[in-house]
Design a protein around this motif. Sequence first.
Motif, PDB file in Angstrom:
ATOM      1  N   GLY A   8       0.832  -1.197   0.000  1.00 34.47           N
ATOM      2  CA  GLY A   8       0.000   0.000   0.000  1.00 34.47           C
ATOM      3  C   GLY A   8       0.862   1.241   0.000  1.00 34.47           C
ATOM      4  O   GLY A   8       2.090   1.168  -0.078  1.00 34.47           O
ATOM      5  N   THR A   9       0.237   2.376   0.071  1.00 38.48           N
ATOM      6  CA  THR A   9       0.984   3.627   0.172  1.00 38.48           C
ATOM      7  C   THR A   9       1.620   3.709   1.552  1.00 38.48           C
ATOM      8  O   THR A   9       1.120   3.092   2.514  1.00 38.48           O
ATOM      9  CB  THR A   9       0.072   4.844  -0.026  1.00 38.48           C
ATOM     10  OG1 THR A   9      -0.840   4.924   1.084  1.00 38.48           O
ATOM     11  CG2 THR A   9      -0.708   4.744  -1.337  1.00 38.48           C
ATOM     12  N   PRO A  10       2.694   4.458   1.703  1.00 36.10           N
ATOM     13  CA  PRO A  10       3.295   4.604   3.039  1.00 36.10           C
ATOM     14  C   PRO A  10       2.298   5.129   4.070  1.00 36.10           C
ATOM     15  O   PRO A  10       2.310   4.681   5.226  1.00 36.10           O
ATOM     16  CB  PRO A  10       4.441   5.592   2.798  1.00 36.10           C
ATOM     17  CG  PRO A  10       4.832   5.359   1.381  1.00 36.10           C
ATOM     18  CD  PRO A  10       3.541   5.082   0.657  1.00 36.10           C
ATOM     19  N   ALA A  11       1.440   6.060   3.663  1.00 37.33           N
ATOM     20  CA  ALA A  11       0.461   6.603   4.613  1.00 37.33           C
ATOM     21  C   ALA A  11      -0.525   5.534   5.063  1.00 37.33           C
ATOM     22  O   ALA A  11      -0.846   5.426   6.256  1.00 37.33           O
ATOM     23  CB  ALA A  11      -0.278   7.782   3.983  1.00 37.33           C
ATOM     24  N   ASP A  12      -1.032   4.738   4.127  1.00 36.66           N
ATOM     25  CA  ASP A  12      -1.989   3.689   4.492  1.00 36.66           C
ATOM     26  C   ASP A  12      -1.322   2.609   5.337  1.00 36.66           C
ATOM     27  O   ASP A  12      -1.946   2.050   6.253  1.00 36.66           O
ATOM     28  CB  ASP A  12      -2.598   3.066   3.236  1.00 36.66           C
ATOM     29  CG  ASP A  12      -3.579   3.997   2.538  1.00 36.66           C
ATOM     30  OD1 ASP A  12      -4.160   4.862   3.218  1.00 36.66           O
ATOM     31  OD2 ASP A  12      -3.766   3.860   1.319  1.00 36.66           O
ATOM     32  N   LEU A  13      -0.075   2.303   5.038  1.00 33.09           N
ATOM     33  CA  LEU A  13       0.653   1.326   5.854  1.00 33.09           C
ATOM     34  C   LEU A  13       0.866   1.842   7.267  1.00 33.09           C
ATOM     35  O   LEU A  13       0.674   1.103   8.241  1.00 33.09           O
ATOM     36  CB  LEU A  13       1.995   0.997   5.191  1.00 33.09           C
ATOM     37  CG  LEU A  13       1.917   0.151   3.916  1.00 33.09           C
ATOM     38  CD1 LEU A  13       3.269   0.155   3.207  1.00 33.09           C
ATOM     39  CD2 LEU A  13       1.490  -1.281   4.237  1.00 33.09           C
ATOM     40  N   LEU A  14       1.259   3.106   7.394  1.00 30.96           N
ATOM     41  CA  LEU A  14       1.470   3.671   8.722  1.00 30.96           C
ATOM     42  C   LEU A  14       0.166   3.699   9.506  1.00 30.96           C
ATOM     43  O   LEU A  14       0.138   3.366  10.700  1.00 30.96           O
ATOM     44  CB  LEU A  14       2.059   5.077   8.614  1.00 30.96           C
ATOM     45  CG  LEU A  14       2.244   5.824   9.943  1.00 30.96           C
ATOM     46  CD1 LEU A  14       3.108   5.028  10.908  1.00 30.96           C
ATOM     47  CD2 LEU A  14       2.833   7.208   9.698  1.00 30.96           C
ATOM     48  N   ALA A  15      -0.919   4.084   8.854  1.00 33.21           N
ATOM     49  CA  ALA A  15      -2.209   4.126   9.539  1.00 33.21           C
ATOM     50  C   ALA A  15      -2.595   2.740  10.061  1.00 33.21           C
ATOM     51  O   ALA A  15      -3.065   2.588  11.195  1.00 33.21           O
ATOM     52  CB  ALA A  15      -3.284   4.667   8.597  1.00 33.21           C
ATOM     53  N   TRP A  16      -2.383   1.719   9.241  1.00 35.22           N
ATOM     54  CA  TRP A  16      -2.742   0.359   9.655  1.00 35.22           C
ATOM     55  C   TRP A  16      -1.832  -0.144  10.766  1.00 35.22           C
ATOM     56  O   TRP A  16      -2.308  -0.639  11.793  1.00 35.22           O
ATOM     57  CB  TRP A  16      -2.667  -0.575   8.449  1.00 35.22           C
ATOM     58  CG  TRP A  16      -2.956  -2.013   8.779  1.00 35.22           C
ATOM     59  CD1 TRP A  16      -4.108  -2.517   9.296  1.00 35.22           C
ATOM     60  CD2 TRP A  16      -2.066  -3.125   8.599  1.00 35.22           C
ATOM     61  NE1 TRP A  16      -4.004  -3.890   9.453  1.00 35.22           N
ATOM     62  CE2 TRP A  16      -2.765  -4.285   9.036  1.00 35.22           C
ATOM     63  CE3 TRP A  16      -0.775  -3.253   8.113  1.00 35.22           C
ATOM     64  CZ2 TRP A  16      -2.173  -5.553   9.003  1.00 35.22           C
ATOM     65  CZ3 TRP A  16      -0.206  -4.508   8.063  1.00 35.22           C
ATOM     66  CH2 TRP A  16      -0.897  -5.644   8.518  1.00 35.22           C
ATOM     67  N   PHE A  17      -0.530  -0.013  10.586  1.00 31.56           N
ATOM     68  CA  PHE A  17       0.410  -0.507  11.588  1.00 31.56           C
ATOM     69  C   PHE A  17       0.213   0.171  12.942  1.00 31.56           C
ATOM     70  O   PHE A  17       0.377  -0.456  13.993  1.00 31.56           O
ATOM     71  CB  PHE A  17       1.859  -0.290  11.124  1.00 31.56           C
ATOM     72  CG  PHE A  17       2.433  -1.428  10.333  1.00 31.56           C
ATOM     73  CD1 PHE A  17       2.628  -2.679  10.907  1.00 31.56           C
ATOM     74  CD2 PHE A  17       2.789  -1.258   9.002  1.00 31.56           C
ATOM     75  CE1 PHE A  17       3.158  -3.726  10.183  1.00 31.56           C
ATOM     76  CE2 PHE A  17       3.325  -2.309   8.255  1.00 31.56           C
ATOM     77  CZ  PHE A  17       3.508  -3.554   8.851  1.00 31.56           C
ATOM     78  N   SER A  18      -0.124   1.454  12.930  1.00 29.00           N
ATOM     79  CA  SER A  18      -0.225   2.202  14.186  1.00 29.00           C
ATOM     80  C   SER A  18      -1.625   2.183  14.778  1.00 29.00           C
ATOM     81  O   SER A  18      -1.880   2.829  15.791  1.00 29.00           O
ATOM     82  CB  SER A  18       0.205   3.659  13.957  1.00 29.00           C
ATOM     83  OG  SER A  18      -0.703   4.329  13.106  1.00 29.00           O
ATOM     84  N   GLY A  19      -2.539   1.449  14.143  1.00 28.70           N
ATOM     85  CA  GLY A  19      -3.894   1.371  14.665  1.00 28.70           C
ATOM     86  C   GLY A  19      -4.731   2.598  14.374  1.00 28.70           C
ATOM     87  O   GLY A  19      -5.771   2.825  14.999  1.00 28.70           O
ATOM     88  N   ARG A  20      -4.307   3.414  13.388  1.00 26.88           N
ATOM     89  CA  ARG A  20      -5.062   4.613  13.011  1.00 26.88           C
ATOM     90  C   ARG A  20      -5.800   4.420  11.693  1.00 26.88           C
ATOM     91  O   ARG A  20      -6.255   5.380  11.092  1.00 26.88           O
ATOM     92  CB  ARG A  20      -4.132   5.819  12.899  1.00 26.88           C
ATOM     93  CG  ARG A  20      -3.935   6.580  14.212  1.00 26.88           C
ATOM     94  CD  ARG A  20      -2.977   5.907  15.143  1.00 26.88           C
ATOM     95  NE  ARG A  20      -2.814   6.613  16.406  1.00 26.88           N
ATOM     96  CZ  ARG A  20      -2.038   6.183  17.401  1.00 26.88           C
ATOM     97  NH1 ARG A  20      -1.348   5.055  17.270  1.00 26.88           N
ATOM     98  NH2 ARG A  20      -1.949   6.865  18.525  1.00 26.88           N
ATOM     99  N   GLY A  21      -5.931   3.197  11.239  1.00 32.82           N
ATOM    100  CA  GLY A  21      -6.645   2.922  10.007  1.00 32.82           C
ATOM    101  C   GLY A  21      -7.013   1.454   9.924  1.00 32.82           C
ATOM    102  O   GLY A  21      -6.347   0.593  10.507  1.00 32.82           O
ATOM    103  N   SER A  22      -8.071   1.158   9.196  1.00 33.57           N
ATOM    104  CA  SER A  22      -8.581  -0.217   9.100  1.00 33.57           C
ATOM    105  C   SER A  22      -7.739  -1.090   8.192  1.00 33.57           C
ATOM    106  O   SER A  22      -7.804  -2.319   8.270  1.00 33.57           O
ATOM    107  CB  SER A  22     -10.022  -0.196   8.592  1.00 33.57           C
ATOM    108  OG  SER A  22     -10.069   0.313   7.263  1.00 33.57           O
ATOM    109  N   GLY A  23      -6.990  -0.481   7.292  1.00 28.10           N
ATOM    110  CA  GLY A  23      -6.242  -1.250   6.310  1.00 28.10           C
ATOM    111  C   GLY A  23      -7.046  -1.586   5.069  1.00 28.10           C
ATOM    112  O   GLY A  23      -6.579  -2.330   4.201  1.00 28.10           O
TER     113      GLY A  23
END
Length: 237
Positions: free
Chosen positions: A206-221
């Motif tokens: 994914g994009t770096p932003a989407d990966l960071l959001a998912w890894f950090s619990g700030r996004g569903s993935g």
Amino acid sequence: MKEIDPGPEAFHELAAAADRLLRAVDGLGEADLRAPSRLPGWTRAHVLSHLTAQAPALERLLTWARTGVRTPQYPSREARDAEIEEGARLPAADLLARLRDSAAHWQHAVQTLPASAWDATVVPFTGEMCTPRRILVIRLRELTLHVVDLDTGHEVADTPPSARDIVLADVIGYYAQADGMPSLTVRTMDGTELARFGRGASVVSGTPADLLAWFSGRGSGDALHAPHGLPVLPPWI
């Protein structure tokens, strides 16, 4: 774990992250600060109290590096939690003033730390042994992620790439040492491999932003590409 070299570029990243936070809370009143944040059990005031108290706590580690005298980040977890709760009860104007003051004081502390202190060994609250170069990353990570938690309109995708990539590398470094990490290969959309955990059986891209959001619990993935489904990650700190 991720470190960055001190200097104008790093200091600019920290100042810019603090400025994004201060802009996000500019004009918030009592009702706004008492509203829930995205962190379970924490109001926006709790998030801001945490960031306000974290700055002098990290400065204590800089004092340790500068003087060689052991100066813990916090006396105990109980003391840390009590300080956050106390700050969260402050009137909005007082809490926001403390937030601004602590951010400015932190910036001065890192920019005036003697060159010899940057290679000294200190021990943050997490128990890892590191140098103040690591402390810069910790502060940048907290500012970058918690401004999203305030739920005032800032998302991970709004983070400038320079800061985002530092924080993503730090978060990936955390999971590299986490217990229970699934076998996983992490790639950007162009195929660049960012990390391989275990045998790398599953692939998530994914994009770096989407990966960071998912890894950090700030996004569903949901925006990530995972042919075998998204694996379950160990809890984020």
